[in-house]
Design a protein around this motif. Structure first.
Motif, short mmCIF file in Angstrom:
data_model
loop_
_atom_site.label_atom_id
_atom_site.label_comp_id
_atom_site.label_asym_id
_atom_site.label_seq_id
_atom_site.Cartn_x
_atom_site.Cartn_y
_atom_site.Cartn_z
N ALA A 114 0.20 -0.74 0.10
CA ALA A 114 -0.02 -0.05 -0.15
C ALA A 114 1.16 0.97 0.01
O ALA A 114 0.46 2.43 -1.36
CB ALA A 114 -0.76 0.03 0.87
N ALA A 117 2.03 1.49 -3.54
CA ALA A 117 1.61 2.17 -4.34
C ALA A 117 2.06 3.46 -4.71
O ALA A 117 1.77 4.12 -5.08
CB ALA A 117 0.24 1.80 -4.04
N SER A 118 0.98 4.27 -2.74
CA SER A 118 1.49 5.91 -2.61
C SER A 118 2.73 6.45 -3.32
O SER A 118 2.60 7.60 -4.09
CB SER A 118 1.57 5.69 -1.43
N ALA A 168 -4.20 7.78 -8.36
CA ALA A 168 -4.46 6.04 -7.22
C ALA A 168 -5.73 5.86 -7.67
O ALA A 168 -5.61 4.29 -7.70
CB ALA A 168 -3.73 6.65 -6.29
N ILE A 358 1.95 1.28 -10.08
CA ILE A 358 1.07 1.18 -9.22
C ILE A 358 -0.18 0.28 -8.89
O ILE A 358 -0.52 -0.53 -8.23
CB ILE A 358 0.14 3.02 -9.58
N LEU A 362 -1.13 -2.81 -6.12
CA LEU A 362 -2.55 -2.70 -6.16
C LEU A 362 -3.32 -3.58 -5.97
O LEU A 362 -3.79 -4.98 -5.07
CB LEU A 362 -3.33 -1.87 -6.55
N GLN A 365 -1.39 -6.15 -3.35
CA GLN A 365 -2.04 -6.89 -2.46
C GLN A 365 -3.47 -7.33 -2.10
O GLN A 365 -3.11 -8.04 -1.21
CB GLN A 365 -2.60 -4.83 -2.26
N THR A 399 -8.17 -0.37 -0.89
CA THR A 399 -6.70 -0.38 -0.57
C THR A 399 -6.71 1.00 -1.08
O THR A 399 -5.55 1.44 -0.64
CB THR A 399 -5.81 -1.63 -0.81
N VAL A 403 -4.11 4.14 -0.08
CA VAL A 403 -2.78 4.74 -0.74
C VAL A 403 -2.77 6.25 -1.53
O VAL A 403 -2.25 7.25 -1.40
CB VAL A 403 -3.16 3.95 -2.52
#
Length: 535
Positions: A114, A117-118, A168, A358, A362, A365, A399, A403
């Motif tokens: 997470a 990805a941010s 995102a 990204i 995700l 995840q 999620t 993010v």
């Protein structure tokens, strides 16, 4: 007993076979997948943060981080080929150290994916605002919309990183509706990134601006910056480690790989070695052309990357064009040495390629959540597949929102450090799992064996601990705080609902009326609803 629930390895393999994911990936696809995962924000963006921590010693930082990844990759290669199921370090820990420690690993992986990805979303934002808006449309996005209050530039009025927030949420939406991806798409994105970095290396190392004197002093902040300082070559390595961590996602693809006993080790080690050489050359090109000396504070220690103090210094004319002040480091370097057009093309390459990272993070995840829910440790509702989109839409949406919020308000360097904390813990546990399995199941088939495990295993353990304790203190503290929250979830919900705790060794289908989970394969399957998986 807290550590009494160890899931039999044969049961894990049987469960995976009963409720399996579609096997479609070959060795080349996995290697491209690994390269696509690894080459991302770490090299396109964190080059500047690494230079602020280590100066020209950034090259050494790449070597240190790469060395830790090599020994970790060898451990991953053995155990991923031996246990070719989804879940990565979580599953491996479940089979060796029991449910509680496996939970802590899975919980740490949630943090890794997470937050990573941010970080990529913030990195993409830098190229979007710097290359697409500024260079092509001559439009300057206001500071309060282009940086969070805690991000680089926050001292200039940052409030929210709107592009990072939007990208995102957009990727989350695409994953939810099941956008079709394929190995060809992944291969094209990998080719774009590799071509961009190859051009960068060629233009910088042969440039008239290249001057070996710019590497002096090589270690302006020293080799070790001190516990919790996050500076020096080792501190930079702890941050730059983010540039490598994509290789662990290859192991999460083991359950969807043809002949995993052969292809997983090839994908892991091949992609890692390929990228390591690239990173060292890129660092040499960047520092050798425009220099990479950090901006020092009054105490002779570099200002923290992403801090307000550094932002104030970067606003001064003498530092405005410094490598350490750029949000789009590689494109910035090329513009400074007279290759603005190529620099803009590199910016476009990052703009196009980073969203796929990204997407893959995700997606990774959702795989971790899926396996943990399959074991009963998380609500089965999280794995629910949408009847129309054929995607695990609930966990994807949850999620994605987290993010997006993190990307909107935090700087890329801090996000990378936090993600690294979770990753290093997972790698630490994998090394322990490999060594335990050698003792617990010495006769089990191992298509790939770690050479000299008695050396490589402890080196991985020590290497991950070494980098963890050289992260900034704030990043180090996130992991124990996150873990305490995880303990509350485990003892308050998961332990009492665990399938293994209830004596259910083989896990039944979560929903007999739901579409098969292989509606979400990894790259290489042209089935509607198959997102790319981390590159």
């Amino acid at each position: 007993m807290l550590l009494d629930r160890v899931k039999p390895l044969d049961a894990i393999l049987a469960t995976a076979k009963k409720k399996s994911l579609h096997r479609t990936l070959g060795a080349l696809q996995l290697t491209l997948f690994g390269i696509g995962c690894i080459i991302g924000t770490g090299i396109f963006v964190l080059t500047s943060a690494g230079a602020q921590k280590a100066g020209p010693g950034l090259m050494l930082a790449f070597i240190i981080a790469g060395a830790v990844c090599v020994v970790a990759a060898l451990c991953y290669a053995e155990i991923a080929a031996m246990i070719p199921v989804a879940g990565s370090a979580y599953t491996y820990s479940y089979a060796t150290m029991g449910e509680f420690l496996a939970w802590t690993v899975g919980w740490a992986l949630v943090l890794e994916y997470a937050i990573a990805a941010s970080a990529v979303s913030v990195g993409w934002s830098g190229y979007f605002t710097g290359t697409i808006l500024n260079e092509f449309f001559n439009f300057q996005l206001p500071a309060y919309l282009s940086a969070g209050p805690l991000a680089l530039g926050g001292a200039e009025g940052g409030f929210i990183n709107l592009p990072a927030l939007v990208i995102a949420l957009l990727i989350t939406w695409l994953l939810m509706i099941g956008t079709t991806e394929s190995a060809r798409v992944n291969a094209v994105l990998v080719a774009i990134k590799v071509a961009a970095l190859t051009a960068f290396i060629g233009l910088t190392l042969t440039s008239a601006y290249f001057d070996p004197d710019k590497f002096n002093p090589f270690l302006p902040a020293g080799l070790f910056g001190g516990f919790g300082s996050g500076v020096g070559a080792v501190g930079a390595a702890a941050t730059i480690f983010f540039a490598y961590v994509g290789f662990d996602a290859v192991s999460t693809a083991a359950e969807e790989t043809k002949n995993p006993q052969r292809n997983v080790p090839i994908g892991l080690i091949g992609s890692l070695l390929f990228c390591t050489v690239f990173y060292i050359l890129v660092a040499a090109g960047a520092v050798g052309t425009i220099g990479g000396q950090p901006i020092m504070g009054p105490n002779g220690i570099p200002f923290p990357a992403g801090s307000e103090e550094l932002a104030r210094q970067c606003a001064l004319p003498e530092f405005r064009d410094a490598l350490v002040c750029s949000n789009e480091a590689l494109a910035h370097v090329l513009r400074q040495i007279g290759w603005s057009g190529v620099g803009n093309m590199l910016g476009i390459a990052a703009f196009l390629a980073l969203p796929s990272v990204i997407l893959i993070l995700l997606f990774g995840q959702t795989r971790i959540f899926f396996v943990m829910a399959r074991d009963g440790l998380l609500p089965e509702k999280l794995s629910e597949v949408h009847p129309k989109w054929k995607t695990p839409y609930i966990v994807t949406a949850m999620t994605g929102v987290v993010v997006a919020i993190a990307a909107a308000f935090l700087p890329v360097g801090q996000l990378a450090d936090i993600a690294n904390a979770g990753t290093l813990y997972a790698f630490f546990m994998v090394a322990i799992a490999v060594m335990l399995l050698r003792k617990q199941s010495p006769g089990r088939e191992r298509p790939f064996r770690v050479p000299a495990l008695v050396v490589i295993g402890p080196l991985t353990v020590l290497g991950t601990l070494f980098l963890f304790f050289n992260l900034p203190f704030e990043a180090m503290m996130v992991l124990p705080i996150w873990s305490i929250l995880g303990f509350l979830v485990y003892f308050g919900y998961s332990r009492s609902r665990s399938h293994l705790g209830k004596g259910i060794v083989e896990v039944p289908e979560l929903d007999p009326n739901a579409p098969p989970i292989d509606a979400l394969p990894l790259p290489g399957t042209p089935v509607p609803g198959s997102p790319e998986t981390r590159g």
